[in-house]
Design a protein around this motif. Structure first.
Motif, short mmCIF file in Angstrom:
data_model
loop_
_atom_site.label_atom_id
_atom_site.label_comp_id
_atom_site.label_asym_id
_atom_site.label_seq_id
_atom_site.Cartn_x
_atom_site.Cartn_y
_atom_site.Cartn_z
N MET A 1 0.83 -1.17 0.00
CA MET A 1 0.00 0.00 0.00
C MET A 1 0.88 1.24 0.00
SD MET A 1 -3.37 0.20 2.34
CE MET A 1 -3.27 -1.25 3.34
N LYS A 2 0.42 2.27 -0.69
CA LYS A 2 1.11 3.55 -0.70
C LYS A 2 0.14 4.63 -0.24
CE LYS A 2 4.09 2.38 -4.56
NZ LYS A 2 4.48 2.71 -5.93
N LEU A 3 0.66 5.61 0.49
CA LEU A 3 -0.14 6.73 0.95
C LEU A 3 0.32 8.01 0.27
CD1 LEU A 3 -0.20 6.08 4.79
CD2 LEU A 3 -1.95 5.48 3.14
N ARG A 4 -0.64 8.87 -0.05
CA ARG A 4 -0.33 10.18 -0.62
C ARG A 4 -1.11 11.21 0.19
NH1 ARG A 4 -2.88 13.19 -4.87
NH2 ARG A 4 -4.28 11.45 -5.27
N PHE A 5 -0.43 12.24 0.70
CA PHE A 5 -1.05 13.26 1.54
C PHE A 5 -1.09 14.61 0.83
CE2 PHE A 5 0.41 10.16 4.59
CZ PHE A 5 -0.57 10.16 5.56
N THR A 6 -2.02 15.47 1.28
CA THR A 6 -2.02 16.85 0.83
C THR A 6 -0.77 17.54 1.37
OG1 THR A 6 -3.32 17.46 2.77
CG2 THR A 6 -4.54 17.11 0.73
N PRO A 7 -0.34 18.63 0.74
CA PRO A 7 0.82 19.37 1.27
C PRO A 7 0.53 19.93 2.68
CG PRO A 7 0.28 20.09 -0.96
CD PRO A 7 -0.84 19.20 -0.50
N HIS A 8 1.59 20.20 3.43
CA HIS A 8 1.47 20.78 4.75
C HIS A 8 0.73 22.12 4.65
CE1 HIS A 8 2.62 23.01 8.36
NE2 HIS A 8 2.77 21.83 8.92
N ASN A 9 -0.15 22.38 5.64
CA ASN A 9 -0.90 23.63 5.66
C ASN A 9 -1.21 23.99 7.11
OD1 ASN A 9 -3.77 22.70 6.37
ND2 ASN A 9 -3.20 21.33 4.67
N PRO A 10 -1.57 25.25 7.37
CA PRO A 10 -1.80 25.69 8.76
C PRO A 10 -3.18 25.34 9.31
CG PRO A 10 -2.09 27.53 7.27
CD PRO A 10 -1.62 26.36 6.43
N PHE A 11 -4.02 24.63 8.56
CA PHE A 11 -5.40 24.38 8.96
C PHE A 11 -5.62 23.01 9.60
CE2 PHE A 11 -5.40 27.09 5.14
CZ PHE A 11 -5.79 28.27 5.76
N GLY A 12 -4.60 22.17 9.69
CA GLY A 12 -4.76 20.83 10.25
C GLY A 12 -5.48 19.88 9.29
N VAL A 13 -5.51 20.23 8.02
CA VAL A 13 -6.18 19.39 7.02
C VAL A 13 -5.14 18.47 6.40
CG1 VAL A 13 -7.42 19.38 4.84
CG2 VAL A 13 -7.91 21.14 6.54
N VAL B 1 -5.82 15.52 4.18
CA VAL B 1 -6.51 14.53 3.36
C VAL B 1 -5.46 13.58 2.80
CG1 VAL B 1 -7.86 14.19 1.26
CG2 VAL B 1 -8.41 16.07 2.80
N HIS B 2 -5.78 12.30 2.77
CA HIS B 2 -4.85 11.36 2.17
C HIS B 2 -5.58 10.36 1.30
CE1 HIS B 2 -6.08 9.12 5.76
NE2 HIS B 2 -5.46 8.06 5.33
N TRP B 3 -4.82 9.77 0.41
CA TRP B 3 -5.32 8.76 -0.51
C TRP B 3 -4.49 7.51 -0.29
CZ3 TRP B 3 -4.67 13.83 -1.41
CH2 TRP B 3 -5.76 14.54 -1.90
N ILE B 4 -5.16 6.37 -0.30
CA ILE B 4 -4.48 5.08 -0.14
C ILE B 4 -4.52 4.37 -1.48
CG2 ILE B 4 -4.52 2.85 1.02
CD1 ILE B 4 -5.97 4.26 3.35
N ASP B 5 -3.35 4.00 -1.98
CA ASP B 5 -3.26 3.21 -3.22
C ASP B 5 -3.31 1.75 -2.81
OD1 ASP B 5 -2.44 1.74 -5.45
OD2 ASP B 5 -1.00 3.24 -6.07
N ASN B 6 -4.35 1.06 -3.23
CA ASN B 6 -4.54 -0.33 -2.81
C ASN B 6 -3.70 -1.34 -3.60
OD1 ASN B 6 -5.85 -0.53 -5.26
ND2 ASN B 6 -7.87 -0.92 -4.40
N GLY B 7 -2.87 -0.86 -4.51
CA GLY B 7 -2.02 -1.75 -5.28
C GLY B 7 -2.69 -2.33 -6.51
N PHE B 8 -3.96 -2.01 -6.71
CA PHE B 8 -4.70 -2.53 -7.85
C PHE B 8 -5.15 -1.40 -8.77
CE2 PHE B 8 -5.23 -5.73 -4.52
CZ PHE B 8 -4.78 -6.85 -5.18
N GLY B 9 -4.45 -0.26 -8.70
CA GLY B 9 -4.76 0.86 -9.59
C GLY B 9 -5.91 1.74 -9.13
N LYS B 10 -6.32 1.60 -7.86
CA LYS B 10 -7.39 2.43 -7.34
C LYS B 10 -6.93 3.14 -6.08
CE LYS B 10 -12.03 2.45 -5.47
NZ LYS B 10 -13.09 1.68 -4.86
N GLU B 11 -7.15 4.45 -6.01
CA GLU B 11 -6.86 5.20 -4.80
C GLU B 11 -8.14 5.38 -3.99
OE1 GLU B 11 -3.09 8.10 -5.30
OE2 GLU B 11 -5.00 8.88 -6.03
#
Length: 61
Positions: free
Chosen positions: A1-13, A15-25
């Motif tokens: 599994m791979k994780l992708r996060f939004t860039p750092h920001n001052p709002f505590g947000v 959001v992340h996406w999980i790549d399940n290894g089958f071409g779907k986030e």
């Protein structure tokens, strides 16, 4: 599994996406909320298409 996060920001947000290894986030919003002792992390888990209730309950327990 791979994780992708939004860039750092001052709002505590964080959001992340999980790549399940089958071409779907999988989209999973996450928030960091400050409290008196430190912080809490809140993650929203959505039931995915074609996922059984039993399988979904494994993620939220």
């Amino acid at each position: 599994m791979k994780l992708r996060f939004t860039p750092h920001n001052p709002f505590g947000v964080m959001v992340h996406w999980i790549d399940n290894g089958f071409g779907k986030e999988i989209y999973m919003p996450m928030r960091v909320v400050v409290n008196e002792q430190g912080a809490e992390i809140i993650i929203v888990v959505y039931l995915q298409t074609l996922m059984s209730d039993e399988k979904f309950s494994q993620y939220i327990e």
